[in-house]
Design an enzyme around this catalytic site. Structure first.
Site, PDB file in Angstrom:
ATOM      1  CG  ASN A 398      28.315  10.840 -46.328  1.00 46.07           C
ATOM      2  OD1 ASN A 398      28.894   9.903 -45.764  1.00 46.07           O
ATOM      3  ND2 ASN A 398      28.754  12.066 -46.262  1.00 46.07           N
ATOM      4  CG  ASP A 399      24.790  11.013 -42.851  1.00 48.98           C
ATOM      5  OD1 ASP A 399      26.025  11.128 -42.716  1.00 48.98           O
ATOM      6  OD2 ASP A 399      24.001  11.970 -42.802  1.00 48.98           O
ATOM      7  CB  VAL A 400      22.331   5.298 -45.709  1.00 52.82           C
ATOM      8  CG1 VAL A 400      21.188   6.257 -45.415  1.00 52.82           C
ATOM      9  CG2 VAL A 400      22.829   5.466 -47.130  1.00 52.82           C
TER      10      VAL A 400
END
Lengths: 469, 104
Positions: A398-400
């Site tokens: 997600n964040d990456v």
């Protein structure tokens, strides 16, 4: 009995073999050979020690054989049975053992300095005492820190950071007490006492707990690397006490290896090492878009839609993350990739440095599922290919992948290197629900026109896609 | 002037410092795909601390009052390090065996 010089040379040989073991890891082809060098080096070190033991009697040999058989047996069984998804907690558990062993050896040397040639009980040479104290302190921190890391990774403890009020002050005072204790212990031979050495050990255990407790789950790659480094420095401290070259060389190797991995992990998150260690990241989710409820619509799709899009694509880049490990979806994923390849689709994998819970976590899982390693690429090698790709298939990451890391200076993850998945013609995003990622940041990507959300468990979704293909 | 005498500690320190540099260059050359095996193998080799544990088990009892403690502690430390040595090398071997090239 070997002469002291021969013994030292043999330890040097095993140290060199350990260097070769790490050198082998520069490519998968040479790595297996390297591991063999490591085993030979360890055998040489153990045999050399065994032939020069002080008390060559039945009791000693009995104890050694029991310890080696029991310990070795347990280790071998664990190594065979452990699931690859559990590697992060296994490595944390192993770190804790190195730390505890360092503590015990330091105590052994404290009680029986004659055997180690460093003085006599409560009359230990100052230089040796300094090395031992450092070894025992770092070893104890490694042990208790790794136990917490293990509990967090293994799910025995919540991955959420636990914030104690005034923890920085408490930690600083305890660190001062440990340093002060060591200085006092070493200042005057009259200060040597079991109680003081015990106090240093106990304080170090406690500070190890306190340091790791406030660090959240996604920062674990840094923590595990850092504890790796600590276990090396602890070994080196004991190595100086023993004057043992194998231990000194290994301590230096492992210490620098862990430090480099920590650095790579921090860079992968664009965070300073200090900020990770101070902890608390991911605790307040108010960081970006505080109090504002997301109402923008997202485009949802089914397994059939995803299968249709990918079947007609020329190239697909798969972006795995921790969610894939949790759902154990790597084998299903490989199956999907095989079917796609038969359809003439070019499939490759893109790995972010901090994907998963430890360095290289995703690579091992994909290797386990028989994905050839030359289809798996690091961020800098594949990032410019997203613009030519038809589909980016994000599974459990997600964040990456969050583009706001590049565009929104207010975002807590601003500046973090991310995979440019949004540049692909279509982004398929497998996710359990709409929740935000670990950093508590809304992912801009979900609301893009070219993104299709596939809400389901990662493994189930991939299996369904395989069926519809 | 007294005859020049260098404490063995200095030599050990020299080896330590040089080994840090060796470690630095060797580890940077490790491919990121093998970072997990790197961690498990560094784990295994740092268990060479077992040499200290063996010395501790091997103390002569009766020589000093703390001998029995040293023996006991050494025994436990040997067992812990053995878990790590066998576990670390074998799990590394198992992982490395999984890394395969594309068969063409």
């Amino acid at each position: 009995m070997l002469s002291a010089n021969v013994t030292a040379l043999l330890y040097l040989v095993s140290g060199v073999l350990f260097i070769l073991a790490l050198r082998g890891l520069s490519s998968p082809e040479t790595s297996r050979q390297g591991n063999t060098y490591g085993m030979i080096g360890m055998t040489i070190a153990i045999l050399t020690t065994l032939v020069s033991l002080e008390a060559n009697n039945a009791l000693t040999w009995g104890l050694i054989i029991v310890a080696l058989v029991v310990g070795g047996g347990v280790g071998a069984v664990i190594a065979r049975r452990i699931a690859m998804t559990q590697m992060p907690q296994l490595v944390a558990a192993f770190h804790s053992l190195v730390g505890l062993a360092a503590v015990l050896v330091a105590w052994g040397a404290f009680y029986s300095p004659e055997a180690f040639g460093i003085g006599s009980f409560l009359h230990i040479k100052v230089a040796s005492l300094v090395e031992m104290s450092l070894g025992v302190a770092i070893g104890a921190i490694t042990f208790s820190g790794s136990v917490i890391a293990f509990a967090k990774l293994n799910g025995n403890m919540s991955g959420a950071p636990i914030i104690l009020p005034g923890r920085h002050v408490i930690n600083a005072l305890m660190a001062l007490a440990i340093v002060g204790g060591i200085v006092f212990l070493c200042l005057d031979p009259a200060n040597q006492s079991v109680e003081l050495f015990l106090a240093i050990t106990i304080l170090s255990f406690i500070i190890g707990f306190l340091i790791i407790i406030p660090i959240g789950g996604a920062d674990m790659p840094v923590v595990v690397s850092m504890l790796n480094s600590y276990s090396g420095w602890a070994a080196a401290g004991i190595g100086f006490t023993l004057g043992n070259l194998a231990l000194i060389i290994t301590g230096a190797l492992v210490g620098s290896s862990g430090a480099i991995l920590s650095y790579i992990m921090c860079k992968g998150m664009n965070r300073s090492f200090i900020s990770v260690i101070l902890g608390g990241f991911g605790a307040d989710t108010s960081a970006a878009g505080a109090g504002h409820v997301e109402t923008r619509p997202v485009k949802q799709g089914s397994a059939d839609d995803a299968a249709f899009i990918m079947k007609n694509a020329g190239s697909v880049i798969i972006v795995p993350g921790y969610g894939m490990a949790v759902a154990q979806a790597q084998h299903a994923l490989k199956e999907m990739a095989d079917v796609l390849k038969e359809e003439g689709v070019k499939v490759s994998y893109a790995i972010h440095p901090v994907a998963g819970r430890m360095p290289g976590h995703m690579n091992v899982l994909l290797a386990e599922a028989n994905v050839p390693y030359d289809e798996v690429f690091e961020l800098e090698d594949i990032n410019n290919q997203f613009s030519q790709a038809d589909v980016a298939f994000v599974i459990g990451a997600n964040d990456v992948t969050n583009p706001s890391a590049k565009t929104d200076p207010a975002s807590p993850i601003f500046g973090m290197p991310v995979l440019d998945v949004e540049k692909a013609k279509t982004v398929l995003f497998v996710k359990r629900g709409m929740g935000s990622g670990y950093a508590g940041v809304e992912n801009e990507l979900f609301f893009r026109d070219n993104t299709m959300m596939l809400f389901a468990d990662a493994k189930k979704m991939v299996e369904e896609i395989v069926k519809s293909l | 002037m007294e005859a020049a005498f260098v404490d063995p500690f200095v030599f050990r320190l020299a080896i330590f410092v040089l080994a840090i540099f060796v470690g630095y260059y060797v580890v940077w050359s490790v491919t990121p795909a093998l970072h997990t095996p790197l961690m498990s193998v560094t784990n295994a080799i740092s268990s060479v601390i077992i040499v200290g544990a063996l010395i501790s088990v091997g103390v002569q009892l009766g020589e000093a009052e703390g001998g029995i403690f040293a023996k006991g502690l050494g025994f436990v430390a040997t067992a812990l390090a053995a878990v790590n040595i066998f576990g670390g090398f074998l799990v590394t071997q198992r992982m490395l065996a999984m890394y395969k090239k594309k068969d063409r």
